[in-house]
Write a protein that holds these residues in place. Structure first.
Motif, PDB file in Angstrom:
ATOM      1  N   ALA A 145       8.292  -1.542  10.194  1.00 53.54           N
ATOM      2  CA  ALA A 145       6.875  -0.756   9.617  1.00 53.54           C
ATOM      3  C   ALA A 145       6.308  -1.379   9.610  1.00 53.54           C
ATOM      4  CB  ALA A 145       6.952  -0.582   8.011  1.00 53.54           C
ATOM      5  N   ALA A 146       5.797  -2.852   9.755  1.00 53.37           N
ATOM      6  CA  ALA A 146       4.561  -3.683   9.663  1.00 53.37           C
ATOM      7  C   ALA A 146       4.542  -3.380  11.678  1.00 53.37           C
ATOM      8  CB  ALA A 146       5.297  -4.909   9.290  1.00 53.37           C
ATOM      9  N   GLY A 147       5.596  -3.810  12.262  1.00 54.05           N
ATOM     10  CA  GLY A 147       5.765  -3.649  13.365  1.00 54.05           C
ATOM     11  C   GLY A 147       4.885  -2.616  14.358  1.00 54.05           C
ATOM     12  N   ALA A 148       5.153  -1.726  13.420  1.00 56.62           N
ATOM     13  CA  ALA A 148       4.736   0.237  14.151  1.00 56.62           C
ATOM     14  C   ALA A 148       2.910  -0.212  13.408  1.00 56.62           C
ATOM     15  CB  ALA A 148       4.753   0.986  13.263  1.00 56.62           C
ATOM     16  N   ALA A 149       2.035  -0.451  12.151  1.00 53.53           N
ATOM     17  CA  ALA A 149       1.600  -0.877  11.667  1.00 53.53           C
ATOM     18  C   ALA A 149       0.731  -1.736  13.427  1.00 53.53           C
ATOM     19  CB  ALA A 149       1.348  -1.527  10.312  1.00 53.53           C
ATOM     20  N   VAL A 150       0.922  -3.312  13.603  1.00 50.80           N
ATOM     21  CA  VAL A 150       0.595  -4.010  14.199  1.00 50.80           C
ATOM     22  C   VAL A 150       0.239  -2.841  15.671  1.00 50.80           C
ATOM     23  CG1 VAL A 150       0.599  -6.022  15.676  1.00 50.80           C
ATOM     24  CG2 VAL A 150       1.046  -5.209  13.215  1.00 50.80           C
ATOM     25  N   HIS A 151       0.821  -2.516  15.854  1.00 48.89           N
ATOM     26  CA  HIS A 151       1.289  -1.889  17.496  1.00 48.89           C
ATOM     27  C   HIS A 151       0.543  -0.966  17.749  1.00 48.89           C
ATOM     28  CE1 HIS A 151       2.017  -0.564  21.497  1.00 48.89           C
ATOM     29  NE2 HIS A 151       2.524   0.494  20.648  1.00 48.89           N
ATOM     30  N   ALA A 152       0.070   0.262  16.091  1.00 49.71           N
ATOM     31  CA  ALA A 152      -1.536   0.731  15.776  1.00 49.71           C
ATOM     32  C   ALA A 152      -2.620   0.092  15.775  1.00 49.71           C
ATOM     33  CB  ALA A 152      -0.998   2.189  14.839  1.00 49.71           C
ATOM     34  N   GLY A 153      -2.738  -0.920  15.852  1.00 52.44           N
ATOM     35  CA  GLY A 153      -3.870  -0.826  15.425  1.00 52.44           C
ATOM     36  C   GLY A 153      -4.164  -1.926  14.294  1.00 52.44           C
ATOM     37  N   GLY A 154      -3.708  -1.272  13.526  1.00 50.46           N
ATOM     38  CA  GLY A 154      -3.863  -1.821  12.147  1.00 50.46           C
ATOM     39  C   GLY A 154      -4.059  -3.006  11.526  1.00 50.46           C
ATOM     40  N   GLY A 155      -4.942  -2.856  10.601  1.00 48.97           N
ATOM     41  CA  GLY A 155      -5.517  -4.294  10.105  1.00 48.97           C
ATOM     42  C   GLY A 155      -4.628  -5.235   9.655  1.00 48.97           C
ATOM     43  N   ALA A 156      -4.975  -6.365   9.614  1.00 46.42           N
ATOM     44  CA  ALA A 156      -3.912  -7.481   8.364  1.00 46.42           C
ATOM     45  C   ALA A 156      -3.759  -6.402   7.076  1.00 46.42           C
ATOM     46  CB  ALA A 156      -4.589  -8.769   8.270  1.00 46.42           C
ATOM     47  N   VAL A 157      -4.450  -6.115   5.940  1.00 48.40           N
ATOM     48  CA  VAL A 157      -4.203  -6.031   5.003  1.00 48.40           C
ATOM     49  C   VAL A 157      -3.217  -4.677   5.228  1.00 48.40           C
ATOM     50  CG1 VAL A 157      -4.862  -4.625   2.990  1.00 48.40           C
ATOM     51  CG2 VAL A 157      -5.732  -6.080   3.942  1.00 48.40           C
ATOM     52  N   ALA A 158      -3.325  -3.899   6.040  1.00 48.58           N
ATOM     53  CA  ALA A 158      -2.565  -2.997   6.070  1.00 48.58           C
ATOM     54  C   ALA A 158      -1.230  -3.078   6.252  1.00 48.58           C
ATOM     55  CB  ALA A 158      -2.832  -1.665   7.715  1.00 48.58           C
ATOM     56  N   SER A 159      -1.473  -4.081   7.621  1.00 51.01           N
ATOM     57  CA  SER A 159       0.104  -4.455   7.453  1.00 51.01           C
ATOM     58  C   SER A 159       0.967  -4.770   6.552  1.00 51.01           C
ATOM     59  CB  SER A 159      -0.081  -5.584   9.465  1.00 51.01           C
ATOM     60  OG  SER A 159      -0.545  -4.916  10.757  1.00 51.01           O
ATOM     61  N   VAL A 160       0.308  -6.601   6.419  1.00 51.69           N
ATOM     62  CA  VAL A 160       1.188  -6.704   5.093  1.00 51.69           C
ATOM     63  C   VAL A 160       1.685  -6.130   4.185  1.00 51.69           C
ATOM     64  CG1 VAL A 160       0.893  -7.622   3.415  1.00 51.69           C
ATOM     65  CG2 VAL A 160      -0.097  -8.974   5.410  1.00 51.69           C
ATOM     66  N   LEU A 161       0.582  -5.024   4.043  1.00 52.03           N
ATOM     67  CA  LEU A 161       1.204  -3.387   3.156  1.00 52.03           C
ATOM     68  C   LEU A 161       2.166  -2.676   3.349  1.00 52.03           C
ATOM     69  CD1 LEU A 161      -0.214  -3.024   0.366  1.00 52.03           C
ATOM     70  CD2 LEU A 161      -1.043  -4.819   1.293  1.00 52.03           C
ATOM     71  N   ALA A 162       2.280  -2.849   5.139  1.00 51.80           N
ATOM     72  CA  ALA A 162       3.190  -2.260   5.304  1.00 51.80           C
ATOM     73  C   ALA A 162       5.012  -2.633   5.426  1.00 51.80           C
ATOM     74  CB  ALA A 162       2.730  -1.499   7.085  1.00 51.80           C
ATOM     75  N   LEU A 163       4.842  -4.279   5.401  1.00 52.96           N
ATOM     76  CA  LEU A 163       5.738  -4.979   4.715  1.00 52.96           C
ATOM     77  C   LEU A 163       6.491  -4.860   3.807  1.00 52.96           C
ATOM     78  CD1 LEU A 163       7.755  -6.488   6.292  1.00 52.96           C
ATOM     79  CD2 LEU A 163       6.132  -9.086   6.247  1.00 52.96           C
ATOM     80  N   VAL A 164       5.437  -5.170   2.854  1.00 57.06           N
ATOM     81  CA  VAL A 164       5.964  -4.819   1.739  1.00 57.06           C
ATOM     82  C   VAL A 164       6.466  -4.221   0.548  1.00 57.06           C
ATOM     83  CG1 VAL A 164       4.122  -7.532   1.539  1.00 57.06           C
ATOM     84  CG2 VAL A 164       3.484  -5.651   0.575  1.00 57.06           C
ATOM     85  N   GLU A 165       5.803  -2.665   1.081  1.00 60.65           N
ATOM     86  CA  GLU A 165       5.665  -1.569   0.088  1.00 60.65           C
ATOM     87  C   GLU A 165       7.872  -1.696   0.257  1.00 60.65           C
ATOM     88  OE1 GLU A 165       5.194   3.238   0.247  1.00 60.65           O
ATOM     89  OE2 GLU A 165       4.120   1.926   2.041  1.00 60.65           O
ATOM     90  N   PRO A 166       8.938  -1.510   1.192  1.00 59.64           N
ATOM     91  CA  PRO A 166       9.600  -0.830   0.663  1.00 59.64           C
ATOM     92  C   PRO A 166      10.716  -2.233  -0.335  1.00 59.64           C
ATOM     93  CG  PRO A 166       9.633  -0.562   3.521  1.00 59.64           C
ATOM     94  CD  PRO A 166       8.348  -1.240   2.749  1.00 59.64           C
ATOM     95  N   VAL A 167       9.748  -3.703   0.168  1.00 57.57           N
ATOM     96  CA  VAL A 167      10.932  -4.668  -0.143  1.00 57.57           C
ATOM     97  C   VAL A 167      10.048  -4.127  -2.092  1.00 57.57           C
ATOM     98  CG1 VAL A 167      10.157  -6.792  -1.078  1.00 57.57           C
ATOM     99  CG2 VAL A 167      10.128  -5.893   1.353  1.00 57.57           C
ATOM    100  N   VAL A 168       8.585  -4.158  -2.848  1.00 60.55           N
ATOM    101  CA  VAL A 168       8.150  -3.718  -3.409  1.00 60.55           C
ATOM    102  C   VAL A 168       8.942  -2.445  -4.045  1.00 60.55           C
ATOM    103  CG1 VAL A 168       6.227  -2.655  -5.096  1.00 60.55           C
ATOM    104  CG2 VAL A 168       6.137  -4.904  -3.372  1.00 60.55           C
ATOM    105  N   ALA A 169       9.402  -1.534  -3.016  1.00 58.64           N
ATOM    106  CA  ALA A 169       9.905  -0.080  -3.650  1.00 58.64           C
ATOM    107  C   ALA A 169      11.430  -0.808  -3.973  1.00 58.64           C
ATOM    108  CB  ALA A 169       9.891   0.923  -2.779  1.00 58.64           C
ATOM    109  N   CYS A 170      12.094  -1.239  -3.448  1.00 56.73           N
ATOM    110  CA  CYS A 170      13.549  -1.623  -3.930  1.00 56.73           C
ATOM    111  C   CYS A 170      13.771  -2.535  -5.072  1.00 56.73           C
ATOM    112  CB  CYS A 170      14.106  -2.778  -2.967  1.00 56.73           C
ATOM    113  SG  CYS A 170      15.142  -3.936  -3.130  1.00 56.73           S
ATOM    114  N   LEU A 171      12.479  -3.548  -5.607  1.00 58.32           N
ATOM    115  CA  LEU A 171      12.567  -4.049  -6.341  1.00 58.32           C
ATOM    116  C   LEU A 171      11.984  -3.212  -7.669  1.00 58.32           C
ATOM    117  CD1 LEU A 171      10.271  -8.132  -5.117  1.00 58.32           C
ATOM    118  CD2 LEU A 171      13.255  -7.198  -6.061  1.00 58.32           C
ATOM    119  N   ARG A 172      11.135  -2.462  -7.677  1.00 58.76           N
ATOM    120  CA  ARG A 172      11.057  -1.246  -9.075  1.00 58.76           C
ATOM    121  C   ARG A 172      11.628  -0.410  -9.337  1.00 58.76           C
ATOM    122  NH1 ARG A 172       6.934  -3.047 -12.228  1.00 58.76           N
ATOM    123  NH2 ARG A 172       6.624  -1.223 -12.955  1.00 58.76           N
ATOM    124  N   GLU A 173      12.702  -0.305  -8.315  1.00 55.50           N
ATOM    125  CA  GLU A 173      13.858   0.704  -8.259  1.00 55.50           C
ATOM    126  C   GLU A 173      14.628   0.577  -9.275  1.00 55.50           C
ATOM    127  OE1 GLU A 173      17.449   2.765  -6.056  1.00 55.50           O
ATOM    128  OE2 GLU A 173      17.102   1.367  -5.440  1.00 55.50           O
TER     129      GLU A 173
END
Length: 206
Positions: free
Chosen positions: A83-111
């Motif tokens: 997801a982060a790779g796609a966000a970077v490729h789409a020109g997303g900023g650092a915050v958006a790209s980091v959030l794209a990376l961590v969202e599945p991780v946080v979802a896993c931990l909060r399941e």
């Protein structure tokens, strides 16, 4: 004593079958009851193995939790990196790209918040030389490296600073997903809290 042809293969298949049953039982019971509501005996009973057999694969309930969560954590990191790779490729900023990376991780931990909290505590404060804990630490470092790679692409960060910022953001994730203050929060609230903190760390508008 000489083993008959095929006997070693049968033993290995039997061991793998027992391991799979133990993992399936632990995964199901942790999801249903949380780590605090499960005993190793109950897992052994669900897996239809003797308690002594279970201890051949994991000597404590905490080790079983780490085994189960490591699998889920690895899958979530893989998803986040894509997801982060796609966000970077789409020109997303650092915050958006980091959030794209961590969202599945946080979802896993909060399941199952109790399990995610116990898992991170074991990884951070548990025995670092234990094989399962060591694997979990390697996954945590993989996540941190993924964040650092995103930040290093930003013109304002040199690699050393990117690594430090990634460590800070990883600490933010740990606190936001495990702190008692956030235990009753839903996933959107936790992610929004992380987004605001990441934005502040990177001096970016939230």
């Amino acid at each position: 004593m000489v083993s008959r042809p095929g006997s070693t293969g049968r033993r290995e298949r039997a061991k793998e079958d027992k391991r799979r049953r133990i993992m399936d039982a632990a995964r199901a019971l942790f999801a249903e009851c949380g780590v605090g509501g499960v005993t190793t005996q109950r897992i052994a009973d669900r897996a239809d193995v003797a308690i002594g057999t279970l201890y051949l694969y994991a000597s404590t309930k905490a080790e079983l939790l780490i085994l189960v969560q490591n699998e889920k954590f690895a899958t979530a990191i893989d998803e986040g990196l894509r997801a982060a790779g796609a966000a970077v490729h789409a020109g997303g900023g650092a915050v958006a790209s980091v959030l794209a990376l961590v969202e599945p991780v946080v979802a896993c931990l909060r399941e199952q918040p109790e399990n995610g909290r116990a898992y991170l505590q074991e990884i951070v404060f548990g025995d670092p030389v234990g094989p399962h804990c060591r694997d979990g630490l390697a996954l945590a470092l993989r996540l941190e490296s993924g964040i650092a790679d995103i930040l290093a692409r930003d013109a304002g960060n040199v690699p050393g600073e990117a690594a430090i910022l990634a460590r800070v953001i990883t600490a933010v994730i740990h606190v936001s997903t495990t702190a008692t203050l956030h235990l009753q929060d839903g996933l959107p609230e936790v992610l929004d809290d992380i987004r605001r903190q990441v934005g502040a760390v990177l001096r970016s508008p939230s």
